[in-house]
Motif scaffolding. Sequence first.
Motif, short mmCIF file in Angstrom:
data_model
loop_
_atom_site.label_atom_id
_atom_site.label_comp_id
_atom_site.label_asym_id
_atom_site.label_seq_id
_atom_site.Cartn_x
_atom_site.Cartn_y
_atom_site.Cartn_z
N ALA A 174 0.82 -1.21 0.00
CA ALA A 174 0.00 0.00 0.00
C ALA A 174 0.86 1.26 0.00
O ALA A 174 0.44 2.30 -0.51
N TYR B 186 3.00 0.52 7.38
CA TYR B 186 2.22 -0.70 7.12
C TYR B 186 3.12 -1.88 6.77
O TYR B 186 2.70 -2.85 6.16
N PHE C 296 -2.79 -4.62 0.87
CA PHE C 296 -4.18 -4.46 1.34
C PHE C 296 -5.15 -4.52 0.14
O PHE C 296 -4.77 -4.86 -0.95
N TRP C 297 -6.34 -3.99 0.36
CA TRP C 297 -7.31 -3.90 -0.74
C TRP C 297 -6.97 -2.77 -1.71
O TRP C 297 -7.65 -2.57 -2.71
N ASP C 298 -5.91 -1.99 -1.41
CA ASP C 298 -5.56 -0.84 -2.24
C ASP C 298 -5.35 -1.21 -3.71
O ASP C 298 -5.41 -0.35 -4.58
N TRP D 264 -6.66 -9.42 5.52
CA TRP D 264 -6.73 -7.96 5.34
C TRP D 264 -5.34 -7.41 5.00
O TRP D 264 -5.19 -6.61 4.11
N GLU E 13 -12.54 2.17 9.09
CA GLU E 13 -11.86 1.49 10.20
C GLU E 13 -12.13 2.12 11.56
O GLU E 13 -11.65 1.63 12.57
N LYS F 244 -14.06 7.14 8.90
CA LYS F 244 -12.69 7.47 8.51
C LYS F 244 -12.64 7.75 7.01
O LYS F 244 -11.93 8.61 6.54
N GLN F 245 -13.43 6.97 6.25
CA GLN F 245 -13.33 7.02 4.79
C GLN F 245 -14.62 6.52 4.17
O GLN F 245 -15.48 5.99 4.87
N SER G 187 -8.26 8.56 5.73
CA SER G 187 -7.46 7.79 4.77
C SER G 187 -7.39 8.62 3.49
O SER G 187 -8.37 9.25 3.10
N LEU H 150 -7.52 7.57 0.68
CA LEU H 150 -8.41 7.00 -0.33
C LEU H 150 -9.77 7.69 -0.32
O LEU H 150 -10.52 7.64 -1.30
C1 BGC Z 1 -7.10 2.66 5.17
C2 BGC Z 1 -7.29 1.37 4.41
C3 BGC Z 1 -6.10 1.14 3.50
C4 BGC Z 1 -4.82 1.16 4.31
C5 BGC Z 1 -3.59 1.00 3.45
C6 BGC Z 1 -5.78 2.62 5.89
O1 BGC Z 1 -5.55 3.84 6.52
O2 BGC Z 1 -8.12 2.85 6.09
O3 BGC Z 1 -8.46 1.42 3.65
O4 BGC Z 1 -6.22 -0.09 2.87
O5 BGC Z 1 -4.73 2.39 4.98
O6 BGC Z 1 -3.49 2.02 2.53
#
Ligand code: BGC
Length: 802
Positions: free
Chosen positions: A344, A352, A357-359, A405, A497, A618-619, A665, A667
């Motif tokens: 990510a 991290y 992640f799901w990114d 995750w 989150e 958060k997002q 975030s 995103l």
């Molecule tokens: C976000 C996640 C994201 C992760 C890695 C987190 O802060 O909430 O959605 O996957 O960061 O970028």
Amino acid sequence: MTQTVTDWSLVFEGFDPEREGLREALCTLGNGYVATRGATPESRADGVHYPGTYLAGCYDRLNTEIAGRTVENEDLVNVPNWLPLSFRIGDGPWFGGEGFEILEQRRELDLRRALLTRSVRVRDDAGRTTLVTDRRFVSMDDHHLCGIEMTVVPEGWTGVLTVRSGLDGGVTNAGVARYRDLRGDHLVVQETDQVGEDTVLLETETRTSHVRIAQAARTRVLRDGEPVPVERRLVRDGGWIGQEISARVGPGQPATIVKVVTIFSSRDRALYEPGVDASAWALRAEGFEALLRRHVVAWAYVWQRCDIRITGPERAQGILRLHIFHLLQTVSPNTIGLDVGVPARGLHGEAYRGHVFWDELFIFPFLNQRLSVITQSLLMYRFRRMPEARWAARQAGFDGAMFPWQSGSTGREESQTLHLNPKSGRWLPDHSHLQRHIGIAVAYNVWQYYQVTGDREFLRFRGAPMLIEIARFFSSLATYDRAAGRHRIRGVMGPDEYHDAYPGSEGPGLDDNAYTNVMAVWLFVRALEVIELLPESQRQELWETMALSRDEIERWEELSRKLKIPFHDDGIISQFEGYGDLEEFDWDGYRQRYGDIQRLDRILESEGDTPNRYKLSKQADVLMLFFLLSVEELRELFARLGYELTPDMIRRNITYYLARTSHGSTLSRLVHSWVLARSDRELSWELFSETLESDVADVQGGTTAEGIHLGAMAGTVDLVQRGYSGMEVRGDVLWLNPTLPRELTSLEFHMHYRSHRIFVSITTEKLVVSTPPSEEGSVSIGLLDTVHELEPGATVEVNLGT
Ligand code: BGC
């Protein structure tokens, strides 16, 4: 320090210790195999500088005692630093330490050539001024090669210049302050050796994963391209090996030091032993200019596929290119065939811990249309981890494949079980692994890749098994609620989150996260479709090899019509069941009190409160639905479930959640900008511009230094490419239906779609699409609402009016 973004560069003048970490992350050079932060070659990790180098997919695990528990953490390893290059004049101090005053300094990242240059004029304590210029690259052409060239020009003094050039195996993972309580000494030095007159070798091994990493450095001193007579001395100091090389210099007699480094690891292919290969290739490598030339040519071709040109604010153009650039440095043609996912935070820092992640959801669409072979390779990272995901599902009492995750080396769950709130200093339980929606992201990426490429072989052998196993997992996650007359998915977390439990509840998890449930329905529909779509013989094969049963097909059918979606306030999709009962949050009060309230989780916890009590996110969570699926698709899914989704409801949901999101975030703004792109162009542009600034301006106040936010970076490019062009693949037609923001007057790019190269040009007046002459057949392109069969070499255009 000033920072300037131009069309093709990022320029920093001066020096600011507070922002040096940010500059280093933004000036990272990489090639999809290895990346090195833009730290100066004479620096070491000292709180201001952090010269990290990361090899894609190279992880190591260590145990630490934290808050009375043993925590195992897996890190993307900071491998030895290959940069060290410094000098001294006579027996004066080493450049980079005390004793030098910086008179002026300019650093430039050239995006077109992927070249980092610096020019710095310094005066030492003895009053001598010296001009130092250096350039470096991490080769896109040969991914094992890197080079630095430093020229030292004495201004009015003569003397002996001693250069120290080496490799540092004494580094640890210490780039993120929050993680410093966790062990980070992942490297064990195995060997330091001189392997040629001008070449040294360093071999290390990761402590528990036993990946062997070798670097060899060849250092030469030249003047006018010819070797200068030098004296050399081998220097070893713990995990540091290098040479001190002395030469006479003076006015008109500069010295150019050329350091060529090779990097290999035991994860490589076509390898005998990393040390042997690193040494051989360092000795064989050409000179700096020749290597640089090939690197620039490799980049020119990558840019030819990947560039996007806009007419609008120059800064926006420059930042978009910076985003494409960092994406391609993290994953590139060199990544094809490597067993790696996309971290990510890129290969740019240690936030991290280099996890995946799901990114990918935000990253793959751009690659699909440019270099889909890279997406395929990255999807294989997931495919190879299916056995682990199946095991995880089984252990948790479910069927199918439960992807983690946070994923690292093996695909087991790498999410931390405890995390530190730097604001309160407390270590807290972390439940983010309950974000089961990660599996849906994997499935969505498989489907998108297939839509764009039409790659049936992949679908049969890799894609379909993944879709089926993920569908099985979500099917086993759902339970029937007799009272509601619907199936439900309980005890999970959505993308937001900040909510991980009901207020006052004993355990973590929330019920019926709308995003998860709607996307699960999407998944069941796709899984059913994939089975039908394969030719009869393959369908039979799949049926038997995957041990499909009539019962489970029927259950997916049933679930796709009977999963619960919660609502409140007359048409607001509840983020999860019970969201509507939470308290409204005092946004103004908190803004006044704290200013920056992006990280409300940390703020509230430090006050002894919790975000779980409030209507805040958060997002984007519910709104992710409008981001991933078209309105038509969503309406079909809702109708299938027996719910209505009207255009007015969509508008009201966007307004509702936008007002209750802190954008903790990067995103988040991106998704909001995307969903508003057609209905509120002004606000959408504002959010887009803020997302563009995420990393260049470090909007989170310090996180970019720990690694770029690749999802947001790639997402901005994808918003321009697919969002503004209204691009969508539907029913084997590539549809375009552009809406440019007012700030842009034109948008142009090349893309690949099912073996066609397509050129798209959009202005406020016209949409033009063409393909170059080729042996291919025609391609179906939908412009606005009409499908055109475009023959190779032909052009179609439509008027967009005003
Ligand atoms: C976000 C996640 C994201 C992760 C890695 C987190 O802060 O909430 O959605 O996957 O960061 O970028």
